[in-house]
Design a protein around this motif. Sequence first.
Motif, PDB file in Angstrom:
ATOM      1  N   GLY A 174       0.882  -1.277   0.005  1.00 38.61           N
ATOM      2  CA  GLY A 174      -0.142  -0.074  -0.082  1.00 38.61           C
ATOM      3  C   GLY A 174       0.746   1.156   0.027  1.00 38.61           C
ATOM      4  N   ASP A 175       2.054   1.017  -0.208  1.00 38.24           N
ATOM      5  CA  ASP A 175       3.119   2.292  -0.162  1.00 38.24           C
ATOM      6  C   ASP A 175       2.906   3.201  -1.453  1.00 38.24           C
ATOM      7  OD1 ASP A 175       5.169   3.998  -0.220  1.00 38.24           O
ATOM      8  OD2 ASP A 175       6.801   2.578  -0.156  1.00 38.24           O
ATOM      9  N   THR A 201      -0.864  -9.424 -10.755  1.00 41.20           N
ATOM     10  CA  THR A 201       0.408 -10.029 -10.441  1.00 41.20           C
ATOM     11  C   THR A 201       1.529  -9.303  -9.565  1.00 41.20           C
ATOM     12  OG1 THR A 201       1.150  -9.042 -12.691  1.00 41.20           O
ATOM     13  CG2 THR A 201       0.444 -11.173 -12.674  1.00 41.20           C
ATOM     14  N   GLU A 202       1.205  -8.060  -9.377  1.00 45.87           N
ATOM     15  CA  GLU A 202       1.994  -7.362  -8.498  1.00 45.87           C
ATOM     16  C   GLU A 202       1.218  -7.327  -6.760  1.00 45.87           C
ATOM     17  OE1 GLU A 202       5.033  -5.866  -9.148  1.00 45.87           O
ATOM     18  OE2 GLU A 202       4.572  -7.029 -11.009  1.00 45.87           O
ATOM     19  N   ALA A 203       0.125  -7.709  -6.959  1.00 41.38           N
ATOM     20  CA  ALA A 203      -0.669  -8.198  -5.359  1.00 41.38           C
ATOM     21  C   ALA A 203      -0.219  -9.281  -5.051  1.00 41.38           C
ATOM     22  CB  ALA A 203      -2.059  -7.735  -5.860  1.00 41.38           C
ATOM     23  N   ASP A 204      -0.792  -9.628  -3.768  1.00 46.15           N
ATOM     24  CA  ASP A 204      -0.869 -11.109  -3.181  1.00 46.15           C
ATOM     25  C   ASP A 204      -1.716 -11.914  -4.367  1.00 46.15           C
ATOM     26  OD1 ASP A 204      -1.742 -13.378  -1.736  1.00 46.15           O
ATOM     27  OD2 ASP A 204      -0.920 -12.514  -0.134  1.00 46.15           O
ATOM     28  N   PRO A 210     -10.304  -6.484  -4.870  1.00 47.82           N
ATOM     29  CA  PRO A 210     -10.517  -5.280  -5.605  1.00 47.82           C
ATOM     30  C   PRO A 210     -10.088  -4.013  -4.820  1.00 47.82           C
ATOM     31  CG  PRO A 210     -12.207  -6.697  -6.058  1.00 47.82           C
ATOM     32  CD  PRO A 210     -11.578  -7.277  -4.924  1.00 47.82           C
ATOM     33  N   ALA A 211     -10.464  -3.901  -3.313  1.00 45.40           N
ATOM     34  CA  ALA A 211      -9.914  -2.781  -2.696  1.00 45.40           C
ATOM     35  C   ALA A 211      -8.442  -2.614  -2.537  1.00 45.40           C
ATOM     36  CB  ALA A 211     -10.761  -2.989  -1.344  1.00 45.40           C
ATOM     37  N   ASP A 212      -7.992  -3.567  -2.817  1.00 43.00           N
ATOM     38  CA  ASP A 212      -6.221  -3.460  -2.729  1.00 43.00           C
ATOM     39  C   ASP A 212      -5.892  -2.220  -3.945  1.00 43.00           C
ATOM     40  OD1 ASP A 212      -6.326  -5.257  -0.897  1.00 43.00           O
ATOM     41  OD2 ASP A 212      -5.842  -6.952  -2.297  1.00 43.00           O
ATOM     42  N   ASP A 253     -15.661  -3.238 -13.273  1.00 40.91           N
ATOM     43  CA  ASP A 253     -16.242  -2.670 -11.981  1.00 40.91           C
ATOM     44  C   ASP A 253     -15.804  -1.258 -11.491  1.00 40.91           C
ATOM     45  OD1 ASP A 253     -17.578  -5.361 -12.169  1.00 40.91           O
ATOM     46  OD2 ASP A 253     -16.534  -6.095 -10.672  1.00 40.91           O
ATOM     47  N   TYR A 254     -14.557  -1.181 -11.715  1.00 40.12           N
ATOM     48  CA  TYR A 254     -14.126   0.119 -10.982  1.00 40.12           C
ATOM     49  C   TYR A 254     -14.708   1.185 -12.060  1.00 40.12           C
ATOM     50  CZ  TYR A 254     -11.012   3.859  -9.934  1.00 40.12           C
ATOM     51  OH  TYR A 254     -10.555   5.327  -9.702  1.00 40.12           O
TER      52      TYR A 254
END
Length: 277
Positions: A174-175, A201-204, A210-212, A253-254
């Motif tokens: 979240g930086d 691919t850059e997330a967990d 989606p909130a991430d 969705d976003y």
Amino acid sequence: MSAVIDAHQHFWHYNPVRDAWITDDMKVIQRNFLPEDLAPVLAANQVDGCVAVQADQSEEETFFLLKAAEEHDFVKGVVGWVDLRAANIAARLSHFAAEKKLKGFRHIVQAEPDNMFLLREDFCNGVKALAVHDFTYDILVYPTQLPAVEKFVEKFPEQRLVIDHMAKPYFKTGDIKDWAASMRKIAQSPHVHCKVSGMVTEADWQQWQPADFKPFLDVVLEAFGPERMMFGSDWPVCLVAGDYGRVKALLTDYISALTDAEQHGIMGENAVNFYKL
């Protein structure tokens, strides 16, 4: 009806030596991915066409993608590779200019140890030569390389530029602060676009929600506006973290609260205009 275009995907004949970046934790993509594999996926997800982007830094890769585009009408454009640092770059670009589906080039700058690689004189000479044939340039970097991108985009005010994968922000931690400041500065240059791609691919890979992504998407939407954003799946790389439908839905969705025209732009028209598909 506006076309839906996937502005960023890849094909390859899997080679474990050449494709060493596909590590064992990415086993799901340690195989061939070819146009005949993608065609039913696009059809199932109501996507009309795609832009095939290089994954290997060789002219052979460019010819491989051009052959795929020649044989499959849904491959609307190719972003290839050429050695932009080469002394004979003008001649190589003249050679490639005959290829109607070749829209632009990319270098895997994220793999370069020098965070200021984009500003190297020999590399900039190559980028300057792209304009002669109206080729685009895809910027593939990590957040640590964004200070170079800030200067790079100012050096080429007439060059059509697009940042791949939102410059791979730090979704896991979240930086956001430094990344956001750089992206806002870069977006002040109206010739720079942004691909909303490569997020999962850059997330967990197992746990993302989606909130991430929302705070980062908010920055891109505010900075670039819907007219300079493009949908890209990053298929098949995305498969390590989610299927095509989930990846597409993350963006649709976003943007669902935007106007129809804005949504059509992000999901296809902007890519058609940027790459001249």
